[in-house]
Design an enzyme around this catalytic site. Sequence first.
Site, mmCIF file in Angstrom:
data_model
loop_
_atom_site.group_PDB
_atom_site.id
_atom_site.type_symbol
_atom_site.label_atom_id
_atom_site.label_comp_id
_atom_site.label_asym_id
_atom_site.label_seq_id
_atom_site.Cartn_x
_atom_site.Cartn_y
_atom_site.Cartn_z
ATOM 1 N N HIS A 538 -3.908 69.836 -64.611
ATOM 2 C CA HIS A 538 -3.355 71.007 -64.226
ATOM 3 C C HIS A 538 -2.735 71.335 -62.853
ATOM 4 O O HIS A 538 -2.017 71.704 -63.363
ATOM 5 C CB HIS A 538 -4.898 71.970 -63.296
ATOM 6 C CG HIS A 538 -4.612 73.167 -62.694
ATOM 7 N ND1 HIS A 538 -5.344 73.654 -61.359
ATOM 8 C CD2 HIS A 538 -3.798 73.966 -63.092
ATOM 9 C CE1 HIS A 538 -5.021 74.713 -61.530
ATOM 10 N NE2 HIS A 538 -4.231 75.602 -62.753
ATOM 11 N N HIS A 543 2.261 72.744 -62.912
ATOM 12 C CA HIS A 543 2.405 73.256 -61.079
ATOM 13 C C HIS A 543 3.531 72.233 -61.473
ATOM 14 O O HIS A 543 4.820 73.303 -61.253
ATOM 15 C CB HIS A 543 1.431 73.806 -60.469
ATOM 16 C CG HIS A 543 0.802 74.024 -60.640
ATOM 17 N ND1 HIS A 543 0.739 75.599 -60.065
ATOM 18 C CD2 HIS A 543 -0.589 75.034 -61.172
ATOM 19 C CE1 HIS A 543 -0.003 76.879 -60.423
ATOM 20 N NE2 HIS A 543 -1.124 75.869 -61.550
ATOM 21 N N HIS A 729 -0.549 74.802 -70.031
ATOM 22 C CA HIS A 729 -1.618 75.402 -68.215
ATOM 23 C C HIS A 729 -2.622 76.430 -68.642
ATOM 24 O O HIS A 729 -3.591 76.372 -68.224
ATOM 25 C CB HIS A 729 -0.054 76.667 -67.298
ATOM 26 C CG HIS A 729 -0.775 77.123 -66.280
ATOM 27 N ND1 HIS A 729 -1.312 78.444 -66.450
ATOM 28 C CD2 HIS A 729 -0.942 76.475 -64.910
ATOM 29 C CE1 HIS A 729 -2.084 79.095 -65.525
ATOM 30 N NE2 HIS A 729 -2.226 77.333 -64.609
ATOM 31 N N ASN A 733 -6.367 75.778 -67.013
ATOM 32 C CA ASN A 733 -6.669 76.811 -66.110
ATOM 33 C C ASN A 733 -7.812 77.724 -66.076
ATOM 34 O O ASN A 733 -8.224 77.519 -65.905
ATOM 35 C CB ASN A 733 -5.108 77.660 -65.770
ATOM 36 C CG ASN A 733 -4.876 78.355 -64.219
ATOM 37 O OD1 ASN A 733 -5.564 77.959 -63.418
ATOM 38 N ND2 ASN A 733 -5.358 79.716 -64.389
ATOM 39 N N ILE A 883 -0.660 81.915 -62.149
ATOM 40 C CA ILE A 883 -1.591 81.341 -61.490
ATOM 41 C C ILE A 883 -2.243 80.481 -60.563
ATOM 42 O O ILE A 883 -1.873 79.638 -61.992
ATOM 43 C CB ILE A 883 -2.609 83.063 -61.711
ATOM 44 C CG1 ILE A 883 -3.803 83.209 -60.498
ATOM 45 C CG2 ILE A 883 -3.526 82.245 -62.851
ATOM 46 C CD1 ILE A 883 -3.468 83.839 -59.766
#
Length: 883
Positions: A538, A543, A729, A733, A883
């Site tokens: 993740h 990110h 993602h 997520n 997010i």
Amino acid sequence: MGIFPPCHSSEMLEKLFETVCGKIKDEPQTEQRKIKGTVVLMKKSVLDATDVVASLLDRFFELFGKGVSLQLISVNVDPANGNRGKLGKEAYLEDWITKFTSLTAEHDASFDITFDWDESLGVPGAFIIQNQHHSQFYLKKVILEDVPGHGQVVFLCNSWVYPKNRYKYERVFFTNKTYLPSETPEALRLYREEELINLRGNGNGMLKDWDRVYDYAYYNDLGHPDKGKDYARPVLGGSKEYPYPRRIRTGRPPNKKDPNTESRLFLLNLNIYVPRDERLTHVKFSDFLGYAVKSLVQVLIPEMRALTDDTINEFDSFQDVLNLYERGVKLPDGHTLDEIRKCIPWQLLREIVRSENGERFHKFPMPDVIKEEKTAWRTDEEFGREMLAGVNPVIIRCLQRFPPISKLDSQVYGNQDSIITREDVEKNMNGLTVEEAIENNKLFILDHHDALMPYLRRINTTTTKTYASRTLLLLQDDGTLKPLAIELSLPHEDGDAHGAVSEVFTPSEHQGVEDSIWQLAKAYAAVNDSGYHQLISHWLNTHAVIEPFVIATNRQLSVLHPIYKLLKPHFRDTVHINALARQILINANGVLERTVFPGKYAMEMSSAVYKNWNFTEQALPQDLIDRGVAVADPNQPHGLRLLIEDYPFAVDGLEIWAAIKAWVEEYCCFYYPADDKVQGDSELQSWWKEVREVGHGDLKDEPWWPTMQTQAELIKACTIIIWVASALHAAVNFGQYPYAGYLPNRPTVSRRFMPKPGTPEYAELESNPDVAFLKTITAQFQTLLGVSLIEILSRHSQDEIYLGQRDDAPYWTTDDQPQEAFKRFSEALIHIETRIMERNNDGSLRNRYGPAQVPYTLLYPNTSDDKKEVGLTGKGIPNSISI
């Protein structure tokens, strides 16, 4: 004294007048016209209320002509303007004083504007804006109607404009035309180049909200050495020991105790610098604040403990865990909510408390994994299925050598190879031998051994007590995965060079302590997978690795550039989310360290894994091949044959990947019909050079980087970026709460080792296995904190923009072919939605639902406006890591 000679002055004036008039008659006359326009903007708001004082000041100064002006720039060159475009006359927004806009955030206001336009200026290609007000506003777009000879002209702006005194340069916005650098009209070239220079900044000083600077920094903002050595963290990035992707630079001064560490803001201060246009919308930021405050339960722990009994940090039964969702957490006996309020600022408590009957708080939504079947998560089939369709379906590999071997340096770590034997596994292999299973691609492994072992000794010096695990599974004829053995390893007590100390556990055919031990073995494997998921699958692999692309794109690609227009929607909110994460989640003693087993070594461990990161391997087809779960097959629709046919993540993912690739290919081929266009694009080459050499500079010498010399390389790179930022993602997520919201299914911490016969812990396991299990995994307060976090991370916001959608449609480009290609992309995703639901309704595909009855919808695009859902939906692919 007169200005003319005393004699014949009247005759001379008469002749002069005739001469001037004649010249005027001889010169070609251009028609002066009025061009009407509409300016759409959103005024500054502070969360949900406008800045009233600034608004009143702005209205007052409007009376004196100090308003908002726009000055059009022509695509025709004006030598007197330094070979830039000809400038029109300034025009001002109309009716600012009399137009009262909404007092709530996120509401647009439209203002009329009228330009004096000389037809000799040609078509406008840009405009200069000056904001003489006291507050900023968000400029969305400017639309000019009936421009002579050109019709409607649109400027898509989407940027915050601060008062003019905040800038040392002119704010310039361009029309929605798309130009390669070499094809940009000469009148706009300098404006284009200067805008990029402004966005790069000068690399100095502490950055302010209005600076708009995109620059790089190391991850040197995680530690807080002033608070002691327990809060010190190594700088990630810029060294061989701790390589890492770059983050956005803030320019904050160094820490007083350690000049290599950047000073940190106060914990509750979330006003971290990111370029203003990268910040979350007010709606989304309000949601995030709610989650951030709830995550600060850690601040309340000392006060709460003073009120509690001896077992408040333990769940006494699985029903206690279920009460989090069914009833909420009961306050300790003899204590009331009013007593809790005395310990806690009410503003914080209001965000944390979910009152029920006045005495219960923090009631969570029911996670999907226990919504239909409360105990199905404990079955071996569900345990295996979640490796294919759970929150971390990107790790499982096909085992091609038995027993599994380690890649760790034996000179440092000794023998780390597996001790699993044929006897351990063949008894549960439905009559197959190990050799037959390997030959037929039926043995698979979930392997976290090598990633964790170098850190395990240090991790286990804390309150954590865990293992490095290997889990072997058999692919059965019905498509399900059957766990065969779990190997749990520890560093040798005499030192790393002595190798691993390992023990193998296998499924029990009988109820009793053997089955309880097997359940604990699965829990230790799940703890490994949970930590690896959060840190690597993740955080690192979505990110962190995407942020350098965001920075480089804004520094090197003009808003006029086709690749900027292609990628920009997939970077929305990412820089701000990452900055907030560094402030409260992944920082020293932050929420992640408190809730995930590596603790203070979490980010350092992710740096070690980044050493082996490979951009090209992020392509889904390549990833599946590298993990041995697919083989190349030109006869298959996606050129691959899956070795696990019912692999929901891979099946749905390949369809999404193919749709993205088709869209990117059609788009890029329009602007880059041949390789020489790619090679000759100066901005594109600078962008890719900076991504490699700066953004991912610690890996700049790796041979796998594409050279960006061909159309095919450009298409592949853009497809990977979009896939990672959107679908990958989403897959890792938004399943967090559905699966990990119930912590026994995905525990994040283990607090004691496997009990040994003859010990009190073993006796407890025999007499009360549920209590022993709960005492081993994540504690109650960590559960509250961790579940609070993933509840918000798993939510789709009200203003989510999904794959196949654009918030700037239909104005994002004036080129018809890219517009049509994007429409086909959106339609393809809708068809994929239909096929996903058809697969989920196919009862023969057992991994689509599994024993827990959770359908696999994490790669359901959620593109159809009439079906769009928000919140904890467990479905939907946002365009970006938002997010």
